[in-house]
Design a protein around this motif. Structure first.
Motif, short mmCIF file in Angstrom:
data_model
loop_
_atom_site.label_atom_id
_atom_site.label_comp_id
_atom_site.label_asym_id
_atom_site.label_seq_id
_atom_site.Cartn_x
_atom_site.Cartn_y
_atom_site.Cartn_z
N ILE A 72 7.82 -6.85 8.36
CA ILE A 72 6.96 -5.99 9.02
C ILE A 72 7.43 -4.47 8.33
O ILE A 72 6.45 -3.78 8.24
N ALA A 73 8.52 -4.31 8.08
CA ALA A 73 8.88 -2.92 7.56
C ALA A 73 8.19 -2.62 6.23
O ALA A 73 7.79 -1.79 6.11
N ASP A 88 4.01 -0.23 2.62
CA ASP A 88 3.16 -0.48 1.45
C ASP A 88 1.64 -0.47 1.90
O ASP A 88 1.07 -0.06 0.97
N PHE A 89 1.38 -1.16 3.27
CA PHE A 89 0.00 -1.47 3.19
C PHE A 89 -0.79 -0.58 4.38
O PHE A 89 -1.88 -1.07 4.88
N GLY A 93 -3.22 3.12 2.43
CA GLY A 93 -3.36 3.48 0.83
C GLY A 93 -2.54 4.47 0.44
O GLY A 93 -2.93 5.57 -0.18
N LYS A 94 -1.24 4.51 0.51
CA LYS A 94 -0.20 5.70 0.56
C LYS A 94 -0.10 5.67 -1.22
O LYS A 94 -0.13 4.81 -1.78
N SER A 95 0.26 6.97 -1.50
CA SER A 95 0.52 7.24 -2.90
C SER A 95 1.98 8.14 -2.75
O SER A 95 1.90 9.11 -1.95
N LEU A 115 10.58 8.31 -6.40
CA LEU A 115 11.24 7.32 -5.71
C LEU A 115 11.75 7.60 -4.37
O LEU A 115 11.67 6.92 -3.63
N LYS A 116 12.10 9.01 -4.50
CA LYS A 116 12.77 9.83 -3.26
C LYS A 116 12.03 9.65 -2.23
O LYS A 116 12.10 9.26 -0.99
N SER A 117 10.60 10.15 -2.52
CA SER A 117 9.61 10.25 -1.17
C SER A 117 9.34 8.55 -0.58
O SER A 117 9.12 8.35 0.63
N TYR A 118 9.42 7.68 -1.51
CA TYR A 118 9.00 6.06 -1.12
C TYR A 118 10.43 5.78 -0.38
O TYR A 118 10.11 5.15 0.62
N PHE A 119 11.61 5.98 -0.91
CA PHE A 119 12.86 5.86 -0.12
C PHE A 119 12.89 6.31 1.10
O PHE A 119 13.11 5.79 2.18
N ASN A 120 12.42 7.69 1.28
CA ASN A 120 12.49 8.35 2.54
C ASN A 120 11.76 7.76 3.68
O ASN A 120 11.78 7.50 4.67
N LYS A 121 10.34 7.25 3.12
CA LYS A 121 9.42 6.68 4.00
C LYS A 121 9.91 5.35 4.55
O LYS A 121 9.97 4.97 5.66
#
Length: 105
Positions: free
Chosen positions: A65-66, A71-72, A75-77, A81-87
């Motif tokens: 679920i997380a 990711d879905f 349509g995030k961009s 890597l830090k912004s992905y990890f923070n999310k």
């Protein structure tokens, strides 16, 4: 695959929380987990359930679920890597807080 929401077995345990919306999971009478997403489609805004997957444990269901929330949704961009990890941290903290609030952790 889309399913009618009424197609869930009455014997299934439904596990849902606002922190996981629009996702939820079920545990069948045979102890198998299924993760679903609530979707609305068509001109009449018909409600359906999309099967996301069949994780083997409760922990893997939460992780699935997380990942879906990460990711879905929309349509995030991510530019770093830090912004992905923070999310990811924000999503998992939200789920963790729901577990703590309910006294499960």
């Amino acid at each position: 695959m889309l399913r009618n929401p009424k197609s869930l077995s009455k014997k299934d345990t439904i596990i849902e929380d606002p922190a996981m919306e629009p996702y939820f999971m079920t545990r069948s009478a045979t102890h198998e987990f299924t993760v679903f997403e609530r979707v609305t489609k068509g001109e009449k805004n018909n409600k359906y359930l999309r099967v996301v997957g069949y994780p083997s444990t409760f922990g893997r269901a939460l992780n699935m679920i997380a990942r879906e929330l990460q990711d879905f949704q929309g349509g995030k961009s991510f530019k770093t890597l830090k912004s992905y990890f923070n999310k990811w941290e924000t999503i998992t903290e939200k789920i963790d807080k729901a577990l703590i609030k309910d006294g499960l952790v």
